[in-house]
Design a protein around this motif. Structure first.
Motif: not given
Length: 381
Positions: A220-225, A365-369
């Motif tokens: 995504a634009p914020d870098g998230s998966l 890690r951020d995605h799974l959290t």
């Protein structure tokens, strides 16, 4: 200055020096010195014969090394035997270098680093930045690898499967530093495919192209998966998909199925689906069955469980997961997904949190959290 040209000429120039009497380690060092010299000189005026210029400079660098190393008495006769000027023979040792750099005595990390230097033409600094390690650490890794293969002569048959595994390792490193290793792996695999007629080489190239086609939609634009099922398929590169499918079909027509062709077939089925809901999961399971037969890999069985869960329901997916080692990478994330689809939100949330703790990088890690937090919020509402 054309840096792509420099990289493409690197293995050829190394081969010329080896044929003139340099061992691999010394030849590779000399060519790297010549590349540095080219980066300094060529912006002002690029030579008409780039290959000849690199060979001349690299050979001079090699002779300087020999003269400076008085312990190498066996090379003293080279001091007065510099080849006469003239056209460089059109001998391409690139394929030999692929096999040399993927020598079975090397660790995967050393083989990938040496391939990027000797075949890819990257500097030690670029490779170190790409792998996020200090330059001195990467220099030692490459030096040890060169010593290991220095006694292996050109012309010895190589193992295609080992070369392909090394290239796939490079591809999976993705992007960091100022070198896009995904694009570099595709470039090197194209180069290999042009030199060796092998269906698995074509299969790996097809797999890389089909995966790379989805790259723009993966974050995504914020870098998230962004998971595959949620990606904007309008952002997929249809040109790469078309090329990958064409290469794959030609490879499969030869009826010599290998693991990279099977993986590419799975990627092609994902690419062919207009929406996530229209994915042909039944056929994907069949390809995973073929891949399991070829590799008997626990990771393949883990991915197969996901496909089974989509084709036959989450309970079937969980049954396919039974018996696999829970310490496998992504096991907890797969189990969490299947439990969520089965309606067990508490177990799914716990497993997502566990998967986040084991995640290999920050983005995952951020995605799974976030997945765990999402389910915990649903449970409380």
């Amino acid at each position: 200055m054309d840096e792509a040209l420099l990289r493409s000429l690197t293995p050829t120039v190394i081969g010329v020096l080896v044929r003139r009497g340099a061992d691999f380690a010394a030849a590779e060092d000399a060519v790297q010195d010549a590349l540095v010299e080219a980066l300094r000189v060529w912006p002002g005026e690029q030579p008409r014969d780039a290959k000849g210029w690199l060979v001349t400079v690299a050979w001079r660098k090699f002779l300087d090394q020999v003269r400076a190393d008085t312990a190498r008495r066996r090379r003293e006769d080279l001091h007065d035997e510099q080849p006469p000027p003239g056209p460089v023979p059109a001998v391409d040792d690139t394929l030999h270098l692929y096999f040399l750099c993927a020598h079975p005595s090397l660790t995967p990390a050393s083989a990938t680093a040496l391939t990027l230097r000797a075949v890819g033409g990257l500097t030690t600094r670029q490779i170190a930045q790409a792998y996020l390690v200090p330059e001195a650490t990467m220099a030692q890794r490459i030096s040890r690898a060169k010593r290991t293969v220095s006694g292996v002569r050109f012309g010895r048959p190589g193992d295609v499967a080992t070369v392909l595994r090394v290239l796939y390792l490079v591809f999976n490193e993705g992007y960091s530093g100022d070198v896009d290793l995904t694009a570099e792996a595709i470039r090197l695999t194209r180069q290999l495919a042009a030199r060796i007629d092998h269906p698995e080489v074509a299969g790996l190239l097809a797999l890389m192209l089909l995966h790379h086609a989805r790259r723009a939609a993966r974050t995504a634009p914020d870098g998230s998966l962004v998971p595959l099922t949620e990606q904007d398929r309008g952002r997929w590169d249809t040109g790469l998909i078309t090329e990958g499918v064409r290469i794959l079909q030609a490879a499969l027509a030869r009826d010599r199925l290998g693991e990279f062709q099977a993986q590419a077939a799975i990627a092609a089925l994902h690419a062919d689906a207009p929406t996530a809901e229209e994915t042909d999961w039944v056929q994907i399971v069949e390809w995973y069955d073929e891949l399991t037969r070829l590799t008997d890999s626990p990771v393949v069985r883990l991915n197969r469980a996901v496909a089974v869960g989509e084709a036959d329901g989450p309970r079937a997916g969980l049954a396919a997961l039974a018996g696999l080692d829970a310490s496998l990478p992504r096991y907890a994330a797969v189990a969490a997904h299947l439990h969520e689809r089965d309606g067990d939100l508490a177990t799914a949330a716990r497993l997502y949190a566990e998967a986040a703790h084991r995640a290999p990088n920050l983005a995952e890690r951020d995605h799974l959290t976030r997945q765990a937090a999402r389910l915990n919020t649903r449970r409380r509402s």
